[in-house]
Each structure stands twice: as C-alpha cells, then as structure tokens.
Enzyme design. Structure first.
Site, PDB file in Angstrom:
ATOM      1  N   ASP A 487      38.229  45.325  34.260  1.00  0.00           N
ATOM      2  CA  ASP A 487      37.221  45.150  33.214  1.00  0.00           C
ATOM      3  C   ASP A 487      36.086  44.226  33.634  1.00  0.00           C
ATOM      4  OD1 ASP A 487      38.061  46.702  31.036  1.00  0.00           O
ATOM      5  OD2 ASP A 487      39.599  45.246  30.514  1.00  0.00           O
TER       6      ASP A 487
HETATM    7  C1  BGC Z   1      39.154  39.352  31.056  1.00  0.00           C
HETATM    8  C2  BGC Z   1      39.781  40.669  31.356  1.00  0.00           C
HETATM    9  C3  BGC Z   1      39.859  41.466  30.099  1.00  0.00           C
HETATM   10  C4  BGC Z   1      38.508  41.564  29.418  1.00  0.00           C
HETATM   11  C5  BGC Z   1      38.647  42.304  28.120  1.00  0.00           C
HETATM   12  C6  BGC Z   1      37.850  39.544  30.363  1.00  0.00           C
HETATM   13  O1  BGC Z   1      37.294  38.315  30.043  1.00  0.00           O
HETATM   14  O2  BGC Z   1      39.010  38.638  32.252  1.00  0.00           O
HETATM   15  O3  BGC Z   1      41.049  40.489  31.923  1.00  0.00           O
HETATM   16  O4  BGC Z   1      40.313  42.740  30.381  1.00  0.00           O
HETATM   17  O5  BGC Z   1      37.987  40.295  29.201  1.00  0.00           O
HETATM   18  O6  BGC Z   1      37.486  42.358  27.400  1.00  0.00           O
HETATM   19  C1  NOJ Z   2      43.220  43.060  30.900  1.00  0.00           C
HETATM   20  C2  NOJ Z   2      42.950  44.327  30.184  1.00  0.00           C
HETATM   21  O1  NOJ Z   2      43.743  44.393  29.027  1.00  0.00           O
HETATM   22  C3  NOJ Z   2      43.233  45.511  31.058  1.00  0.00           C
HETATM   23  O2  NOJ Z   2      42.916  46.690  30.395  1.00  0.00           O
HETATM   24  C4  NOJ Z   2      42.472  45.389  32.336  1.00  0.00           C
HETATM   25  O3  NOJ Z   2      42.810  46.496  33.124  1.00  0.00           O
HETATM   26  C5  NOJ Z   2      42.760  44.090  33.039  1.00  0.00           C
HETATM   27  N1  NOJ Z   2      42.491  43.001  32.152  1.00  0.00           N
HETATM   28  C6  NOJ Z   2      41.950  43.917  34.312  1.00  0.00           C
HETATM   29  O4  NOJ Z   2      40.638  43.578  34.050  1.00  0.00           O
END
Ligand code: BGC
Ligand code: NOJ
Length: 814
Positions: A487
């Site tokens: 993400d």
């Molecule tokens: C986090 C990710 C997460 C995303 C969701 C980010 O700040 O680092 O792990 O998936 O937010 O919006």
């Molecule tokens: C947490 C999110 O829930 C997941 O969907 C994503 O793949 C990981 N972060 C990596 O960014």
C-alpha cells in the site's frame, strides 16, 4: 525474558505478571458481538462494526496505556482499602495474578487482601452480549464484607463522532434504570432502534450512570470517589458521559465462595415496537428481559461456556498436527488458527493498533484472510466471498474497503489498487478446493451492490483478471494504480503536502508505473482460473487463461528479471525499482515470493538464484526484511514507503506477511530446511523467550518487526490484525507440511526439514477424516502414498466413495 507461559492442554496463554511490555490482548465473540480485552481488563465492545456500533468507550494511545475497560473494583469495608482485581486501573500490588487468554474467553484471577477474585469474560455463542462471571472467595480465617463495583463507560455508538463531536454529544446521553438494570439509550429517542444494557445477578446497594458522579471531578479510573467512599450516588446521566456501575455489598464467611454475574449486551427492537407503552419514550424491554433473566443464572452461564469450548474444539479439530517442533504444533493447532478466525472477523478494523474507526474490511485483506480460515467454517467463507464480490466494480476493479455493517464499498478510499481484483480469484479457488461446492460459481452476484447488475460469480472472476490485462503499461507489465499489495509503494502520488493521503492522492495519470508483483500475482491467479474453467468445461476460457499466464511470464522474464532476482516495479518515469541499477531499494521481497509461488523459474534455477539473493540480502535472525538498502530519505516519486524511517514498516521493516511467501517459494524448489528456518524465525511462540525485545503478544503474529536498519531491530508492532496469520497458516500447513486441498481431492506433498523423521496429522476434508502419517526414509521430498494400505500413484488422494468417513493415509518421503 517471559511474562507468562503457554498452557497447550487448555489452549491458553497464561500471563503471570500484569505489567507486560504492551497490553496483551484477546478477542471475545466470533459472530456479531465482539470485544477486545487486555490482560488487565482493558478494551471495549461493539456490535458488528467497531466504528458504527461501539458499545463502550476506549482511549487509544493513552498514558497510562490501556484506559477504558471492563472494570471491577473491590473495597474492604473493614479498612476502606480498595483495589482492582485486574490490576488496572487502580494498579495497587496484587499478591497473586494471572490472566488466561483462551479461545474466545479471558480469565483474570488475583489475590489481594486475602480475597481471591476470578473473572471469566466471554460471549455466549448466538448472543449479542458478554458475560463477566466473578467468583469471589474469602481466604481469610474470618468473615469479610466486600463492596463490589462494576464499571464501564458507554460510547455513544459512532466511535468517530463520539471522540470528536462534543458540542453535540455532551447533550445527547440518556439512560434508564429499571429493575436494577442499567440501560444506555442515547439516540434511541430518534433514529436508533438499538440500546445497550448492563445487568447484575445480585441485589444492588446502588448504582451510578454519570461518569463524574462516579469518578469525582478531576479524578481518573484509578481512584473513583464512589469506590473510595464505599457508596454509590444513584446518579442518572443526562448528557455528558454515561457510564454503568453497579454496587453490591457481599458478605463472605471465612472460606466462602460466591459467584456474581454481570452481563453487558446489545439489543435491537423492531422500528414500530421501540417504545413500551407505545407513544412513550421508554424502551420496550420485552425481547431483552428473557435474555437477561437467562444469563443472570450461573448454570446457564456455565452451559454457555461449555458450548463455546465445544465450538472451538470442533473448529480447531479440523486440522491437528503432531510434528517434532512444539512451536509449530502450538501455532498450527491453536493460536495461528485462532488468529485466522480473528482476522476473518475483524479484517484490519479493531485491534490495539487499529482504532476501529479508520478502516473497514479490506478487499485484498479479506480475500487473503479467507485462505487461512476456509477449512474451519466454509459456510461463512462462502458468505464472505459473495459479500466481497457484490462490491466489485463493473470493470472488474474493487473498492479497497467496505463497511461490515452496510456491506457497501467505502467511497472515501475508493478503488484503483490494481492488485485487489486478483485476490478474489485466489479466495474462490481456495473455497472450491476446500469444499467442491462448484455451484457457488453460478450464484448471481451484483456489482457495486446495484440491483439488476447481477452476473454469475464465475463472470466476476473473469472480470477480475480482465482488469489486469486491460491495464498494461509500456513494458506490458500490469499498471500499479494507487498501489499493489504494498500500500505504501505509491508511484502515482507525488505528494508534497503534509497530511495528504498517500493512497488516495493521485496526481499522475497512471499510464506508466508498472508492478512486477501484480504480474506474478496475475500468473498465479490466471493459472487457478484456467483450472477452474477447465472444471467448468469452458474450453475457451481455459485456453485463454493458460495463454494469458504464459504471456505474462514471458513479460516478467523480459522486463521483470534482474539477473539475480525479480525486479519490483517501474516508476512514473519508466525507471526500474528493485534492481542492481538502484542505489536504494535494490531488492524487494514481494516479487521473489509471489513470482516463485506462481511457478516462475522453479525449473530452470532462476527461482533458486532469487531465493539465494533473499537469503543473502534480506534475511535477518528476526525474519526477512521487505527491501534493501532502505530508503534513506523521502522520495516524492515513491510515496509512503519512503516516509518511514529506515527499518520500519514497508521501508525495510520485517513485514511479516511477506515472509510466508518466501517459505512457500522455498518449498517450490524443495528446500524444506530453509523454509522451516524462516518459519521459525518469526514464530511468535519461539520468540516468547525474547518477549522484552519482541514486546507484542507471544501467541499471535504481529504485522511488523523492526528491521536491521532500525535502532529497535527485533521489536514487533501491530499485533493481531495482519495477513500474516492466514499466509503463515498456508505456508506451514500446505507448503511445508504439504497438506493441500485440491479441486479433486487432498494432496500430500510435504517439504519438511531433513532432520524430521516425519509427522502425524488429522485433517477433516469434505466431511472425511484423514488420518495422515508421514515418515521420512531418505533426505529428499519424493512422496509414496498408501491409502488404507493400498499404494496410490502420485501425491493426490482420490476422493473416496460416498459413505467413507475415515481414511488412513501414510506417506513415505525419501
Ligand atoms: C501502512 C500500510 C497500510 C496502509 C493502509 C499505511 O500507513 O503503512 O501498512 O496498508 O497505511 O492505508
Ligand atoms: C497492511 C494492509 O492491510 C495490507 O493490505 C497491505 O498489503 C500491507 N499493509 C502492505 O502495505
């Protein structure tokens, strides 16, 4: 250093001191009513949706930790001293303390002032309520007079509004206290048809429902004035902060034990029968009264607790293994499976690191969570698949999240995470393999929850993959969109304004940046789709998908292979990422895992090369980091990934979800020792002995462990709600132990460590109990199967005839 121990026979983790490095929590409820509960009775409850139907209030990120909970205070009449039998919030020293977190329940026991107090918290199956069963024992040689106070602080339902909109909500709080039951009915007078109730099995000496009357102004939960004085004020909240507190006076003879039951519950009324008498403003309590009466009786509480245990025995009984490794056994048989159930229920919404306000059910997350859960309750997996598919966009794309209460796509986050759609194919494939329920493919399902838009689920899958092939970039690799699995790899965002969302600020047209990860995922999903299509005798689709997978593989070898590993992406300028050419971010874990899982390079040695690079550049004793070298500064064209200091989260943290992909990849090339070694490095049970470094709960996976670039290398964060749960479950049970559900039967294909003599397992698959015994005769992975004593070619156990209930399978590996 440890803060407790596992009790495997009871399926519990027993915490033996209250001051754990972080609150160590558990979840109550597994259907519609849920609670989070810490080892010191902190936490909160909600009905279905942690944002929209919050029953009790919790103060996230508070000092001290963990404020708000299911509190009980005890006060000795003789000297006026009071304490919390759960340590918090009063925090006076206890002579004995233990917290047993079990499957859907938590028991906190302590001794102080020679009074033993044990509280068992759980949610009965099929009910929208929680029980706190308090057992008090007088250990003194003489009688004791103890005042018991309960305390919860109600949340005014919408947790976001509750914590922000004070100009309104300081005036809306309303209560009823009838027959000694405390009812919280804020907004019931207007559009809500639901209320909360808090009841006690004993005759009350008093109650309080106005927070400041109970606490006293400028006081905290550690020293309520009412508890200090030993007398309730019978306050009725009007606005401000409604709470629920019962006061009962308990007389205990020397050695006497008494059980007291509290129930906190949620109830809805039909809209046209909200009030009793009709036309009044009084809650109609007809439907709730029998429920309250039932659970205030200790014998019904006991029966409900037994039923909860039976439920979990059955779920966990679907797969039980006995391997030479106690940590693997414990995780597979108990905690990993349990965590899979929790992630299935919560997605990423409510934990001690997710406020329950920010995120609903993730599309990618929920599809992946299903992989770890489907064998336990396939019917609920089926329902989840249909819910998810109904939020799909007509172009095959997906809302990134949906709200559990409404089951509607969340417009704030929207769509355009270009890996999302493909995960639905993997979830459906897992469901079909587990159940053989091919009829699900014919179920008409809406797009964007729009009536009239229905097509069979099968077509949803086709559109999911079409979504990728419709969006290829300059190198013919899939366009990344807002992000792929990572993400934080935001190649179309270019955000220079503080506070902007990296995920939803999109200021590039998105026609250039490409993802090798999505390419690998596509190959994996397209291969599954080809098999599904072939089962459905759809020859055209089968060939189409086989060709699409081959074509994408070719593209990966052309533009996604760097010589020693798979590349990660191309950015908006068309520059490569995850290559020797880069100064930072030379190698990423994700494409190594997913491409090899999809079969790339397994035959020709390139997979091994890539995995050797993972071992060389990314592996640490605490797990495998996401990338190297870490990004040393913020890069406008890379987005959130470079916003994190080196070693944390996606910027070279040990992002655990990705580690099992590497384990799976290692088994693809037959390296069971390496796969299991990686498995063990991040196994929470194995890490229990370094709890002071790891900090999070030793019984569940966290999302992240700080990587080698971080000053706090080895420190975990974000426990409980992570795709890590499902992926590790798949890696250990399917890839390493090799128990793989397939479309036409159960396959046994272990790639276990060379030092193991074998293992045993019981696996229920399509209503048949498979008793599996694996024994090693040589150091390789070649499998010979005997089913009921008869040799079977290959590794697939053909489906038995109808009526067969048990199959004995023995596998020899050499
Ligand atoms: C986090 C990710 C997460 C995303 C969701 C980010 O700040 O680092 O792990 O998936 O937010 O919006
Ligand atoms: C947490 C999110 O829930 C997941 O969907 C994503 O793949 C990981 N972060 C990596 O960014």
């Amino acid at each position: 250093m440890k803060y407790g121990h596992f009790d495997d026979a009871a399926r519990e983790y027993v915490i033996t001191r209250p001051d754990t490095p972080l609150p160590w929590i558990n979840y109550l409820g597994c259907e519609a009513y849920f609670g989070l509960i810490s080892n010191t009775a902190g936490g909160y409850s909600f009905y279905k949706d942690a944002r929209l139907r919050r029953l009790t209030r919790y103060r996230y990120n508070n000092a001290p930790y963990d404020m708000g909970g299911r509190y009980i205070y005890l006060r000795d009449k003789a000297d006026g001293k009071f304490w919390s039998p759960s340590w918090m919030p009063v925090r006076s020293a206890l002579d004995e303390y233990s917290c047993r977190h079990g499957m859907g329940y938590t028991i906190i026991r302590s001794v102080s002032h020679q009074i033993e107090a044990e509280t068992r918290y759980f949610v009965p199956m099929g009910e929208n309520l929680e029980i706190w069963e308090l057992t008090l024992t007088n250990l003194r040689k003489k009688k004791a007079d103890i005042s018991v106070f309960s305390a919860v602080e109600f949340c005014l339902w919408d947790a976001l509004d509750d914590s922000t909109n004070f100009q309104r909500n300081f005036s809306t709080g309303q209560m009823e206290i009838v027959d000694e039951v405390i009812y919280h009915k804020t907004e019931y007078r207007e559009r809500r048809d639901h209320f909360a109730y808090f009841a006690c099995s004993e005759k009350l000496a008093g109650f309080d429902t106005q927070r400041e009357a109970f606490l006293g102004i400028y006081r905290g939960w550690d020293s309520p004035v009412v508890v200090e004085a030993g007398d309730s004020t019978n306050s009725v909240a009007h606005g401000w902060q409604p709470i629920g507190s019962h006061h009962l006076k308990v007389h205990l003879e020397a050695g006497e034990t008494r059980k007291i039951v509290f129930i906190l519950g949620y109830q809805e009324n039909p809209r046209d029968a909200k009030f009793d008498p009709p036309g009044s403003q009084t809650i109609n309590k007809k439907s709730v009264k029998p429920i309250i009466a039932k659970y205030l009786q200790p014998k019904n509480v006991e029966a409900a607790f037994v039923a909860l245990g039976d439920y979990w025995n059955e779920l966990l009984g679907k797969l039980q293994v006995n391997t030479p490794d106690e940590h693997a056994n414990r995780m597979v048989n108990i905690w990993n499976a349990y965590q899979c159930m929790i992630t299935f229920n919560m997605s990423r919404s409510a934990s001690y690191f997710e406020s329950g306000i920010g995120r609903g059910m993730g599309y990618r997350d929920s599809n992946q969570d299903l992989l770890g859960f489907v064998h336990m309750i396939p019917e609920r997996a089926r329902e989840r698949i249909l819910d998810l598919a109904a939020t799909q966009l007509k172009n095959g794309g997906a809302f990134h999240q949906y709200q559990p209460l409404t089951k509607r796509g969340n417009n704030d986050v929207g769509s355009g995470f270009n890996d999302d759609p493909a995960w639905l194919v993997l979830a459906v494939a897992a469901y079909l393999k587990e159940t053989g329920d091919w009829a699900i493919l014919e179920v008409p399902v809406q797009y964007e929850n729009e009536a009239g838009s229905e097509t069979p689920l099968y077509e949803h899958l086709q559109r999911s993959l079409q979504y990728t092939t419709d969006r290829l970039g300059p190198n013919e690799l899939p366009l990344i969109g807002r992000a792929d699995w990572n993400d934080c790899l935001n190649l179309n965002c270019f955000s220079d304004t503080p506070g902007q969302s990296f995920q939803t600020t999109t200021n590039k047209d998105g026609k250039v940046a490409e993802s090798v990860f999505i390419a690998g995922l596509f190959v994996l999903a397209a291969k599954e789709m080809a098999e599904i299509a072939s089962h459905c005798q759809d020859g055209r689709e089968t060939i189409k998908m086989q060709r699409a997978a081959q074509q994408m593989e070719k593209t990966v070898w052309k533009s996604g292979w760097d010589g020693e590993w798979f590349r990660r992406a191309y950015d908006d300028f068309g520059h490569v990422l995850g290559s020797k050419e880069n100064k930072e971010g030379q190698i990423f874990i994700e494409p190594q895992g997913i491409c090899i899982w999809a079969g790339l390079g397994v035959e020709d040695g390139r997979a091994q090369k890539a995995l050797d690079s993972v071992a060389k550049y990314l592996a640490t004793p605490h797990g495998i980091v996401l990338l190297q070298p870490a990004f040393s500064q913020y890069y406008l064209h890379l987005g959130e990934i470079s916003s994190y200091p080196p070693g944390y989260k996606e910027n070279a943290g040990i992002f655990l979800h990705t580690n099992p992909w590497i384990m799976i990849a290692e088994t693809k090339i037959g390296r069971g020792d390496q796969a299991f070694d990686y498995y063990t490095r991040i196994n929470p049970s194995k890490r229990e002995e370094i709890s002071e470094i790891h900090k999070c709960e030793p019984y569940v996976y966290p999302q992240m462990i700080a990587g080698k670039d971080a000053p706090t290398h080895g420190e975990a964060k974000n426990s409980w709600l992570s795709g890590t749960a499902a992926m590790n479950f798949v890696a250990i049970t399917q890839a390493i132990l090799g128990i793989q559900p397939q479309y036409d039967g159960l396959e046994i294909k272990p790639v276990i460590p060379s030092s193991w003599q074998g293992y045993e397992a019981v696996r229920y698959f399509r209503e048949v109990r498979y008793e599996i015994s694996v024994s090693r005769k040589g150091t390789g992975n070649h499998v010979s199967l005997l089913v009921e004593g008869t040799p079977v070619p290959g590794t697939l156990i053909p489906l038995p005839e109808k009526g067969v209930k048990i199959l004995k399978v023995s596998a020899q590996i050499e």
